[in-house]
Motif scaffolding. Sequence first.
Motif, PDB file in Angstrom:
ATOM      1  N   GLY A  32      57.743  42.115  42.114  1.00 25.12           N
ATOM      2  CA  GLY A  32      56.820  40.747  42.459  1.00 25.12           C
ATOM      3  C   GLY A  32      56.035  40.950  40.799  1.00 25.12           C
ATOM      4  N   ARG A  33      55.057  39.946  40.903  1.00 24.38           N
ATOM      5  CA  ARG A  33      54.317  40.443  39.626  1.00 24.38           C
ATOM      6  C   ARG A  33      52.453  40.675  39.601  1.00 24.38           C
ATOM      7  NH1 ARG A  33      54.921  35.449  35.362  1.00 24.38           N
ATOM      8  NH2 ARG A  33      53.050  36.891  35.028  1.00 24.38           N
ATOM      9  N   GLY A  34      51.809  41.122  38.698  1.00 28.10           N
ATOM     10  CA  GLY A  34      50.342  41.605  38.880  1.00 28.10           C
ATOM     11  C   GLY A  34      50.056  42.360  39.889  1.00 28.10           C
ATOM     12  N   VAL A  35      49.112  42.080  40.669  1.00 25.45           N
ATOM     13  CA  VAL A  35      49.057  42.842  40.948  1.00 25.45           C
ATOM     14  C   VAL A  35      48.980  42.927  43.120  1.00 25.45           C
ATOM     15  CG1 VAL A  35      46.687  42.267  41.947  1.00 25.45           C
ATOM     16  CG2 VAL A  35      46.964  44.487  41.863  1.00 25.45           C
ATOM     17  N   ILE A  60      48.284  48.670  35.311  1.00 23.75           N
ATOM     18  CA  ILE A  60      47.446  49.647  35.359  1.00 23.75           C
ATOM     19  C   ILE A  60      46.715  48.592  34.718  1.00 23.75           C
ATOM     20  CG2 ILE A  60      45.642  50.867  36.550  1.00 23.75           C
ATOM     21  CD1 ILE A  60      48.396  50.884  37.970  1.00 23.75           C
ATOM     22  N   GLY A  61      45.571  47.733  35.738  1.00 20.96           N
ATOM     23  CA  GLY A  61      44.037  47.788  34.938  1.00 20.96           C
ATOM     24  C   GLY A  61      43.017  47.592  36.062  1.00 20.96           C
ATOM     25  N   ARG A 107      45.532  37.984  30.056  1.00 22.84           N
ATOM     26  CA  ARG A 107      46.787  36.556  29.849  1.00 22.84           C
ATOM     27  C   ARG A 107      46.982  36.153  28.768  1.00 22.84           C
ATOM     28  NH1 ARG A 107      43.267  32.475  33.754  1.00 22.84           N
ATOM     29  NH2 ARG A 107      41.863  32.099  32.468  1.00 22.84           N
ATOM     30  N   GLN A 108      47.889  35.521  29.019  1.00 25.92           N
ATOM     31  CA  GLN A 108      48.657  34.307  27.684  1.00 25.92           C
ATOM     32  C   GLN A 108      47.816  32.979  28.288  1.00 25.92           C
ATOM     33  OE1 GLN A 108      52.503  35.185  26.593  1.00 25.92           O
ATOM     34  NE2 GLN A 108      51.696  37.201  26.588  1.00 25.92           N
ATOM     35  N   GLU A 109      48.132  32.319  29.415  1.00 26.29           N
ATOM     36  CA  GLU A 109      48.039  30.789  29.447  1.00 26.29           C
ATOM     37  C   GLU A 109      46.596  30.209  30.253  1.00 26.29           C
ATOM     38  OE1 GLU A 109      48.630  28.712  27.181  1.00 26.29           O
ATOM     39  OE2 GLU A 109      49.662  29.905  25.835  1.00 26.29           O
ATOM     40  N   PRO A 110      45.675  30.456  30.016  1.00 23.81           N
ATOM     41  CA  PRO A 110      45.319  30.278  29.439  1.00 23.81           C
ATOM     42  C   PRO A 110      45.129  32.000  28.741  1.00 23.81           C
ATOM     43  CG  PRO A 110      43.731  29.865  30.897  1.00 23.81           C
ATOM     44  CD  PRO A 110      44.953  30.458  30.999  1.00 23.81           C
ATOM     45  N   TYR A 111      44.413  31.912  27.461  1.00 22.21           N
ATOM     46  CA  TYR A 111      44.011  32.787  26.773  1.00 22.21           C
ATOM     47  C   TYR A 111      42.673  33.373  27.275  1.00 22.21           C
ATOM     48  CZ  TYR A 111      43.596  36.761  23.375  1.00 22.21           C
ATOM     49  OH  TYR A 111      43.791  38.446  23.404  1.00 22.21           O
ATOM     50  N   LEU A 115      42.950  37.354  35.417  1.00 21.26           N
ATOM     51  CA  LEU A 115      41.950  36.520  36.254  1.00 21.26           C
ATOM     52  C   LEU A 115      41.904  37.334  37.681  1.00 21.26           C
ATOM     53  CD1 LEU A 115      44.192  33.463  38.047  1.00 21.26           C
ATOM     54  CD2 LEU A 115      41.436  33.687  36.294  1.00 21.26           C
ATOM     55  N   MET A 116      42.974  39.239  37.491  1.00 26.23           N
ATOM     56  CA  MET A 116      42.360  39.857  38.814  1.00 26.23           C
ATOM     57  C   MET A 116      41.508  40.602  38.365  1.00 26.23           C
ATOM     58  SD  MET A 116      44.179  39.154  41.099  1.00 26.23           S
ATOM     59  CE  MET A 116      43.735  37.235  40.558  1.00 26.23           C
ATOM     60  N   GLU A 117      41.547  41.465  37.037  1.00 28.18           N
ATOM     61  CA  GLU A 117      40.412  42.058  36.729  1.00 28.18           C
ATOM     62  C   GLU A 117      38.844  41.473  36.395  1.00 28.18           C
ATOM     63  OE1 GLU A 117      41.523  45.132  34.823  1.00 28.18           O
ATOM     64  OE2 GLU A 117      42.460  44.330  36.572  1.00 28.18           O
ATOM     65  N   GLN A 118      38.789  39.951  36.104  1.00 28.79           N
ATOM     66  CA  GLN A 118      37.362  39.038  36.357  1.00 28.79           C
ATOM     67  C   GLN A 118      37.425  39.308  37.489  1.00 28.79           C
ATOM     68  OE1 GLN A 118      38.245  34.375  34.802  1.00 28.79           O
ATOM     69  NE2 GLN A 118      39.714  35.797  33.024  1.00 28.79           N
ATOM     70  N   THR A 119      38.067  39.005  38.737  1.00 31.66           N
ATOM     71  CA  THR A 119      38.151  39.485  40.008  1.00 31.66           C
ATOM     72  C   THR A 119      37.122  40.535  40.187  1.00 31.66           C
ATOM     73  OG1 THR A 119      39.505  37.933  40.359  1.00 31.66           O
ATOM     74  CG2 THR A 119      38.733  39.230  42.613  1.00 31.66           C
ATOM     75  N   VAL A 120      37.671  41.903  40.308  1.00 33.40           N
ATOM     76  CA  VAL A 120      36.722  43.080  40.023  1.00 33.40           C
ATOM     77  C   VAL A 120      35.758  42.786  39.260  1.00 33.40           C
ATOM     78  CG1 VAL A 120      38.834  43.550  41.491  1.00 33.40           C
ATOM     79  CG2 VAL A 120      38.117  44.356  39.153  1.00 33.40           C
ATOM     80  N   ALA A 121      35.659  42.913  38.469  1.00 33.07           N
ATOM     81  CA  ALA A 121      34.767  42.919  37.614  1.00 33.07           C
ATOM     82  C   ALA A 121      33.167  42.939  37.651  1.00 33.07           C
ATOM     83  CB  ALA A 121      34.722  41.506  36.073  1.00 33.07           C
TER      84      ALA A 121
END
Length: 144
Positions: A32-35, A60-61, A107-111, A115-121
């Motif tokens: 799968g992809r991402g977290v 791992i972010g 992420r590349q598109e849109p740069y 999103l997961m890093e934004q979610t847990v920020a």
Amino acid sequence: MKDWELARQLLEQSDAALVVVKEGQELTRESGRGVLPLLRVVTGSLSTELSGAALADKVIGQAAAFLAVRAGLAVVFSPVMSQPGLEVLTAHGIEAHYETLVENIMRQEPYGLCLMEQTVAGASGPDEAFNRLVSFFADKGISL
């Protein structure tokens, strides 16, 4: 061979997104992809067996690091690890190994920031980060 080294070897020899090893035995290998694959492992039937295990994950972010802490993992390896992810792991006593340390997971598109890093920020800890991630996927109709 240490568990994290075996997990790393198994990850590198497959197209899996992550591998979890404990006491010399592979517990799971997920694709799968991402977290999402890690979130599914942390919430799945193996959740009670993860304490003290080693994780090898492609990236791992901070989001994945919080999940590793919540799961009670002992060691994490990743070819690519973010500085915030490393800080979460070390702050919680988890041994961390990586090939490349990056400022953030992007992420590349849109740069921009992943999103997961934004979610847990700004999350106060692993429980808050976990709850935010679960809510994010639930809001998208994605089941764990």
